[in-house]
Structures are given as C-alpha cells and as structure tokens.
Design a protein around this motif. Structure first.
Motif, PDB file in Angstrom:
ATOM      1  N   UNK A  33       9.909   9.937  -8.129  1.00  0.00           N
ATOM      2  CA  UNK A  33      10.279   8.970  -7.100  1.00  0.00           C
ATOM      3  C   UNK A  33      11.780   8.968  -6.843  1.00  0.00           C
ATOM      4  N   UNK A  34      12.545   9.279  -7.849  1.00  0.00           N
ATOM      5  CA  UNK A  34      13.976   9.419  -7.609  1.00  0.00           C
ATOM      6  C   UNK A  34      14.251  10.606  -6.690  1.00  0.00           C
ATOM      7  N   UNK A  85      13.533   9.347  -3.335  1.00  0.00           N
ATOM      8  CA  UNK A  85      14.616   8.465  -2.899  1.00  0.00           C
ATOM      9  C   UNK A  85      15.814   9.271  -2.433  1.00  0.00           C
ATOM     10  N   UNK A 127      15.072  10.755   0.944  1.00  0.00           N
ATOM     11  CA  UNK A 127      15.155   9.750   1.996  1.00  0.00           C
ATOM     12  C   UNK A 127      16.595   9.384   2.303  1.00  0.00           C
ATOM     13  N   UNK A 180       4.206   5.723   0.269  1.00  0.00           N
ATOM     14  CA  UNK A 180       5.274   6.235  -0.584  1.00  0.00           C
ATOM     15  C   UNK A 180       4.794   6.451  -2.014  1.00  0.00           C
ATOM     16  N   UNK A 181       4.013   5.511  -2.514  1.00  0.00           N
ATOM     17  CA  UNK A 181       3.567   5.656  -3.894  1.00  0.00           C
ATOM     18  C   UNK A 181       2.580   6.809  -4.030  1.00  0.00           C
ATOM     19  N   UNK A 218       4.396   1.092   1.642  1.00  0.00           N
ATOM     20  CA  UNK A 218       4.559   1.205   0.195  1.00  0.00           C
ATOM     21  C   UNK A 218       3.480   2.092  -0.399  1.00  0.00           C
ATOM     22  N   UNK A 233       4.585   9.858  -4.064  1.00  0.00           N
ATOM     23  CA  UNK A 233       5.227   9.985  -5.373  1.00  0.00           C
ATOM     24  C   UNK A 233       4.283  10.619  -6.382  1.00  0.00           C
ATOM     25  N   UNK A 256       6.898  10.306 -13.431  1.00  0.00           N
ATOM     26  CA  UNK A 256       6.651   9.570 -12.201  1.00  0.00           C
ATOM     27  C   UNK A 256       7.941   8.976 -11.658  1.00  0.00           C
ATOM     28  N   UNK A 257       8.694   8.398 -12.543  1.00  0.00           N
ATOM     29  CA  UNK A 257       9.956   7.799 -12.114  1.00  0.00           C
ATOM     30  C   UNK A 257      10.891   8.855 -11.538  1.00  0.00           C
ATOM     31  N   UNK A 317      11.307   4.186   7.456  1.00  0.00           N
ATOM     32  CA  UNK A 317      11.020   2.776   7.719  1.00  0.00           C
ATOM     33  C   UNK A 317      10.816   2.050   6.417  1.00  0.00           C
ATOM     34  N   UNK A 318      11.866   1.912   5.697  1.00  0.00           N
ATOM     35  CA  UNK A 318      11.703   1.345   4.377  1.00  0.00           C
ATOM     36  C   UNK A 318      12.034  -0.119   4.356  1.00  0.00           C
ATOM     37  N   UNK A 319      12.918  -0.467   5.191  1.00  0.00           N
ATOM     38  CA  UNK A 319      13.338  -1.859   5.149  1.00  0.00           C
ATOM     39  C   UNK A 319      12.195  -2.745   5.610  1.00  0.00           C
TER      40      UNK A 319
END
Lengths: 219, 219
Positions: free
Chosen positions: B173-174, B177, B180, B145-146, B142, B149, B169-170, B128-130
DNA sequence: TCGTCAAGTCAGCAAATGCTTACATCGAGG
DNA sequence: CCTCGATGTAAGCATTTGCTGACTTGACGA
C-alpha cells in the motif's frame, strides 16, 4: 458532520499567540477570530477539499457568523490564500533550522507523515493538489510545493546550477510525492492498513524509501 | 440507489473496443450514450474532483441532455459508482494476467505512473481520494484501493492469513501511495520538475522505491 | 398508416452556496 | 448619557446544482 473542533474558539481566545505583537485582548478580538477562522479553514480544506468546504461550515466551526469571513478575508478564495500563506510560513520556519544532516531531515519528514492525521500538520494542506477551480490558489500551492522541494533537495546536496544535480531535485520531489500520497491515504481515505498503521510500522519502510531517494547510495 | 441500472455494469463489458464515437454519437444508442457518459465523467472526476464536477458539464461534454444522467445512473453518485466499477474492472483485468513475477508487476506499475498524465489511465480516478462528501462514493473508493492493494501484495508474496505478511500488505500500500502521489503531482498540480520529467528520468528512482518496498531485500 | 415504446429534450423546482446589505452590540471617551 | 468606531449578527439576494415530470422525437412492427 459538526463533530469536532469546538475547542478552537475557546483556546484561541484565552491564549494570545506570541507570534504577532497583539494588543490586549478584549471580549471581541478581531485578530483572534481571524486566526481561529484560518485554523478551522485549514482543517476543513485539508480534509474535505476546497470545493467541498463551505464558508458556513468554517464559520460554524469557529462559532461566528458567516459574514465575518467576507469581512476579514473578502472571499472564500482570500481565506484559502491566508491558509496557504500560513502553511508556507510554518514549513519555512521548520526548514530553516540550519545545516541539518540528511538523516535528520529524513527523520523529520517521517515524523510529519506519521503524525499528520492527528495533528493539523501543515503538510495536510498540501493535499489540496488538484485544481481547485481557482487559478490564484493553484499558483500559491504550486509555489509552496516547489519551494519545499528545493529545501529538501538542498539538504540532499543539491546545488542550484549544476545540471547533474537536477536528478537530486527530482528525487527530492519524489520523496515529497510519496509523503503526500501516504498522508492522503491515511487522512482522507482511511484506507487500510495504512490508515491504522502505527508510527513504528511505517517508520522502517518510509526510512528505506527516503534513503534510497535522498541518500548517497541511491544516486 | 441500488435499484436498477445494473445494466450499466453489464453492457460495459460487452463492448467492442472500437475507437470512441464519443463526439460523433449518431443515432439513438442507449448503451453507447451510457458509455460516453461514464467516459466523460471519469475524465472530469479525475481531473476536477467529484464535487467540482457538475452533471451539466458531463452531459455537455457528451453532447446530451442532463436528464439522461439521472435516467441512466439515477444520480451523480450512481454515475460515480459506474466510473469506479469500470476502473476497478480495468485494473482487475490488467492485474489478472497470471503468474507475474514481482519485477514485471513493478514495471507495469511504473508504466502506469509515467503515462497517467497523458492517457486517461484508470489510476487517475484513484486520485479521488479526498472525501468527496459522499459516503457511498467514499466506500467504493476505499474498497477499490484495498482490493488493488491486496492484488499488489499478492504479487509480492503476501499470504492472506499469516500475520507476519501484514508487513507486505502495508508495503504494497505504500507503493500505491507513492504512485498516487507522483501521479498527483504530475497531473493536477503541474509541479516542477516532476510534472515535466520524462519517463526515462522517472524510471530509475521509481524502480528503486518499488524494489525496496516489494522486493525481497526490503523485508 | 398508425401505435408503441424506448431515447432524448425542456422547463423548472428545491436546496445549497458565496456574498452583501442593513442592523445590533460592546468598549471607550467626550 | 450619548456618540462613535470596531466587532459581530440576521436576513436575504443571485447563482449554481442535482434532480424531476411532462413532453417530443425517432425506429419498427402490425
């Protein structure tokens, strides 16, 4: 709510696109209005989703009456189909530049992912992955994605009939899945730190992923 | 919205992990009804999206009157919040098994991605990201998710204050992503060949991606 | 038996949404 | 000027959707 995209009406009206042989524009130009509607709709669909987007929003973005959507596209679903067809066309055009090396293709894919939040990149519309409650729309969407997958796989050395190259197809689609996931986090959810990461920061990790998936080393 | 109904969070924890009496709900048990509603809601939200899911559908799935949703969760948004909290809890529990090596974490993440289509994996809800058109729901999403992450990044050696570990961290999260994106293609859109790929086929490419992103070699 | 209260149902309201019908306006040609 | 087709608008209908208030049902103790 109604914050942006007011310019779409204006600039579409004054600059007829070169794509189709259009007649001389007059004060009331149906084709320009149609294009403006598709443009606004694609943005809304990509960012808010199919269901959450209302035809009144789209019409308001363009600055025309709601009824025009039904006049030109019959229904909301028809408008969505038009969006999908246009996106498919754009991806097709971009992918048809011949005989790219896999490195070039990777670079372009990265560019798409990085720039998608700002531009109205066609990749954004593919975010509409979840069932939108509309069977026809889902079919178009799936076809577009699978076609795009074959395009990418072909650049990675995929031949259509050898069974061992099925793995290449799968890997190409994983690359697309990754792209969609990143675009999703960047655009719709604004999840940090990916959402605010610069193109430079994203470049290296993305390139590593795509090389592992599509390059010769990964297989 | 933030008045009562905090009990929903509480009694979610104190549940015997009994096989769900979802369809066989006998008697009048408020906490069981609440749990059944959250369970059904999570499934609907994950597969159909927030906006496309109606409270009448959820109530009908459970076999209960619509008004109970408003009684127990105040609003549709409240129900969504409960779903998110429960999902966050589950992910938290799974991630809190101490002193995992990064390899173990990667294996578990792969398992999640592979199994998500069949089970009602908590990862599904993260789809449910949108923007759901609901600001509060977006905030919860959000945050979840964070938080997730940071969990993953910590397993990859992230320390909260050193600036150079921002890259970790980046990259974490990739990885999320990517997960997902793959889950999305597998579950909602049924895009071939990823949708029908077996776990074995997905295992190797995914492991390569996650190693590149999270392992020492990638940095 | 009866009273009490939580658990659950029922009918309906107000707003939103997709779409339609009837009307208005502009440009061009007789 | 007037008509006619194309372009656009205004108002509203039918349905859906989230939510509410009044009512009913079941369990349990005095």
């Amino acid at each position: 709510m109604s914050n942006e995209t007011q310019a779409s009406t204006a600039d579409l009206g004054e600059a007829p696109a070169a794509a189709d042989g259009e007649l001389i524009r007059s004060g009331r130009d149906a084709t320009a209005t149609r294009r403006a509607l598709v443009r606004a709709a694609r943005r809304r669909f990509a960012t808010d989703g199919y269901r959450a987007t209302t035809v009144r929003q789209i019409a308001s973005d363009v600055g025309v009456n709601v009824a025009l959507i039904n006049r030109y596209f019959v229904s909301k679903e028809g408008l969505f189909e038009a969006c999908m067809l246009r996106t498919s066309d754009e991806l097709e055009t971009q992918a048809s530049t011949p005989s790219k090396s896999i490195e070039e293709v990777i670079e372009r894919l990265i560019e798409h992912v990085v720039n998608a939040p700002d531009s109205d990149d066609p990749l954004q519309l593919l975010l509409l992955l979840r069932s939108s409650g509309d069977e026809n729309a889902d079919l178009i969407r799936r076809r577009t994605l699978e076609h795009f997958t074959r395009r990418l796989a072909a650049a990675a050395g995929w031949r259509s009939d050898t069974p061992e190259s099925e793995a290449i197809l799968l890997r190409a689609q994983l690359a697309i899945a990754t792209s969609l996931g990143v675009v999703m986090l960047r655009t719709s959810a604004a999840v940090q730190p990916v959402a605010s990461a610069s193109g430079d920061e994203l470049n290296e990790p993305l390139r590593q992923i795509f090389r592992v998936l599509l390059g010769r080393s990964g297989q």
